[in-house]
Enzyme design. Structure first.
Site, short mmCIF file in Angstrom:
data_model
loop_
_atom_site.label_atom_id
_atom_site.label_comp_id
_atom_site.label_asym_id
_atom_site.label_seq_id
_atom_site.Cartn_x
_atom_site.Cartn_y
_atom_site.Cartn_z
N CYS A 45 0.39 -1.52 0.40
CA CYS A 45 -0.33 0.03 -0.13
C CYS A 45 1.09 1.17 0.35
CB CYS A 45 -0.37 0.15 1.39
SG CYS A 45 -2.32 -1.71 1.19
C1 BEZ Z 1 0.10 -4.83 1.86
O1 BEZ Z 1 0.22 -3.40 1.42
O2 BEZ Z 1 2.00 -5.06 1.76
C2 BEZ Z 1 -0.68 -4.84 2.38
C3 BEZ Z 1 -1.84 -5.08 3.36
C4 BEZ Z 1 -2.85 -5.44 3.41
C5 BEZ Z 1 -2.23 -7.56 3.53
C6 BEZ Z 1 -1.35 -8.01 3.32
C7 BEZ Z 1 0.14 -7.05 2.36
#
Ligand code: BEZ
Length: 211
Positions: A45
């Site tokens: 994210c």
């Molecule tokens: C991420 O942005 O890396 C992420 C967010 C939620 C669950 C798994 C990965």
């Protein structure tokens, strides 16, 4: 609620990192992109929010407002902004909605319980100036989105809104386009003065008309 192409994008009021908004009023006459991310302070994210911020000027040139959303609150988004600027080299330059009550997530069906019953998936909705949904995309938490593809489809949508054309596989802005089958060859000669190539009755290519 399932959102389908051509539906009016649900309106809502929400608090964001840039203050409270009512979505349709905030969109005004612009195109809009509403996208969800699963969670603040997570790695994929962080890269995505930085990637959208880095391309903000390109969305502006396309008269398109972008806005993010997750089930975190605005205070969390505000704290996370510093990490995005520090690690991605671009300060956040568009609002993120705080959706801790999951109102936006429910309206746009952004929580897919068989994937994760609390976090939003990576949804993208492109909304036209008529407030209708023109594109939906859904990515899993483990895959960051491709901003080039989002801009590519936005270019296609904005082109076909003004001309009787469609865009072929892997089309990029500036490539030849397909003449709609509702247009006869005679009409095509008038509408597309640069000419066209007829590979089949149903497959006619012409230079991009707005270039
Ligand atoms: C991420 O942005 O890396 C992420 C967010 C939620 C669950 C798994 C990965």
């Amino acid at each position: 609620m399932t959102i389908r192409l051509g539906d009016v994008a649900p309106d809502f009021s929400a608090d964001t990192t840039d203050g409270p908004i009512t979505f349709h009023e905030w969109l005004g006459d612009s195109w809009g992109i509403l996208f969800s991310h699963p969670k603040d302070f997570t790695p994929v994210c962080t890269t995505e929010l930085g990637a959208f911020a880095a391309r903000k000027a390109e969305f502006d040139r396309r008269n398109t407002k972008i806005i993010g959303v997750s089930v975190d609150d605005v205070a969390s988004h505000q704290q996370w902004k510093g990490d995005i600027a520090e690690t991605q080299g671009t300060a956040l330059n568009f609002p993120i909605i705080g959706d801790e009550e999951r109102k936006v997530a429910a309206l746009y069906d952004m929580i897919h319980p068989n994937a994760n019953d609390t976090l939003t998936v990576r949804s993208v909705f492109i909304i036209g100036p008529d407030k209708k949904v023109k594109l939906t995309l859904t990515y899993p938490a483990s895959t960051g989105r491709n901003i080039d593809e989002i801009i590519r489809v936005l270019d296609s949508l904005q082109l076909v809104a003004g001309y009787s054309v469609a865009t072929p596989a892997n089309w990029r802005d500036g490539d030849d386009v397909i003449i709609a089958n509702s247009i006869s060859d005679d009409e095509a000669q008038t509408k597309f003065p640069k000419g066209f190539r007829k590979l089949k009755d149903y497959l006619r290519l012409t230079p991009q008309p707005n270039k």
